[in-house]
Write a protein that holds these residues in place. Structure first.
Motif, PDB file in Angstrom:
ATOM      1  N   LEU A  80       0.823  -1.208   0.000  1.00  0.00           N
ATOM      2  CA  LEU A  80       0.000   0.000   0.000  1.00  0.00           C
ATOM      3  C   LEU A  80       0.861   1.263   0.000  1.00  0.00           C
ATOM      4  CD1 LEU A  80      -2.756  -1.155   2.498  1.00  0.00           C
ATOM      5  CD2 LEU A  80      -3.016  -0.836   0.021  1.00  0.00           C
ATOM      6  N   ALA A  81       1.988   1.218   0.692  1.00  0.00           N
ATOM      7  CA  ALA A  81       2.902   2.369   0.687  1.00  0.00           C
ATOM      8  C   ALA A  81       3.403   2.632  -0.726  1.00  0.00           C
ATOM      9  CB  ALA A  81       4.065   2.137   1.646  1.00  0.00           C
ATOM     10  N   GLY A  82       3.652   1.569  -1.486  1.00  0.00           N
ATOM     11  CA  GLY A  82       4.056   1.734  -2.883  1.00  0.00           C
ATOM     12  C   GLY A  82       2.948   2.371  -3.707  1.00  0.00           C
ATOM     13  N   LEU A  83       1.710   1.977  -3.459  1.00  0.00           N
ATOM     14  CA  LEU A  83       0.585   2.582  -4.162  1.00  0.00           C
ATOM     15  C   LEU A  83       0.419   4.049  -3.755  1.00  0.00           C
ATOM     16  CD1 LEU A  83      -2.029  -0.316  -3.951  1.00  0.00           C
ATOM     17  CD2 LEU A  83      -0.688   0.403  -5.950  1.00  0.00           C
ATOM     18  N   ALA A  84       0.718   4.357  -2.513  1.00  0.00           N
ATOM     19  CA  ALA A  84       0.621   5.750  -2.045  1.00  0.00           C
ATOM     20  C   ALA A  84       1.671   6.627  -2.722  1.00  0.00           C
ATOM     21  CB  ALA A  84       0.774   5.802  -0.529  1.00  0.00           C
ATOM     22  N   ARG A  85       2.853   6.076  -2.955  1.00  0.00           N
ATOM     23  CA  ARG A  85       3.924   6.864  -3.591  1.00  0.00           C
ATOM     24  C   ARG A  85       3.556   7.316  -4.997  1.00  0.00           C
ATOM     25  NH1 ARG A  85       7.102   3.401  -0.489  1.00  0.00           N
ATOM     26  NH2 ARG A  85       7.317   1.853  -2.126  1.00  0.00           N
TER      27      ARG A  85
END
Length: 95
Positions: A78-83
């Motif tokens: 999810l952090a990757g999607l947030a970036r």
């Protein structure tokens, strides 16, 4: 991204993103930055869809049936999607 803190925060799918179901999971397309992302696990798709309906990321993971032992791995995804602005913090919700 502070993945452990992220679990207790309210997130949602970016309004500029469309999800297209695929046999492997889904394609996420951002109409603003034109990024295309493959969500390669149906469970991750379920989490992303649940984000806007649940009070926080942890609740979305539970609602999607993700075992607690996998929560940090999903928080990384999810952090990757947030970036790339595929998901974003939900406005007007206290962390």
């Amino acid at each position: 991204m502070r993945r452990v803190l992220m679990l207790d925060e309210a997130w949602t799918l970016s309004p500029s993103v469309a999800l297209r179901p695929e046999p492997f999971g889904a394609l996420a397309y951002h109409f603003g930055n034109r990024k295309l992302t493959f969500l390669k696990r149906p469970e991750l798709v379920a989490v992303v869809r649940a984000l806007g309906e649940q009070p926080d990321v942890r609740s979305a993971l539970v609602a999607a049936g993700v075992p607690e032992t996998q929560h940090l791995a999903y928080a990384d995804a999810l952090a990757g999607l947030a970036r790339t602005d595929m998901i974003r913090p939900r406005e007007g919700v206290a962390a």
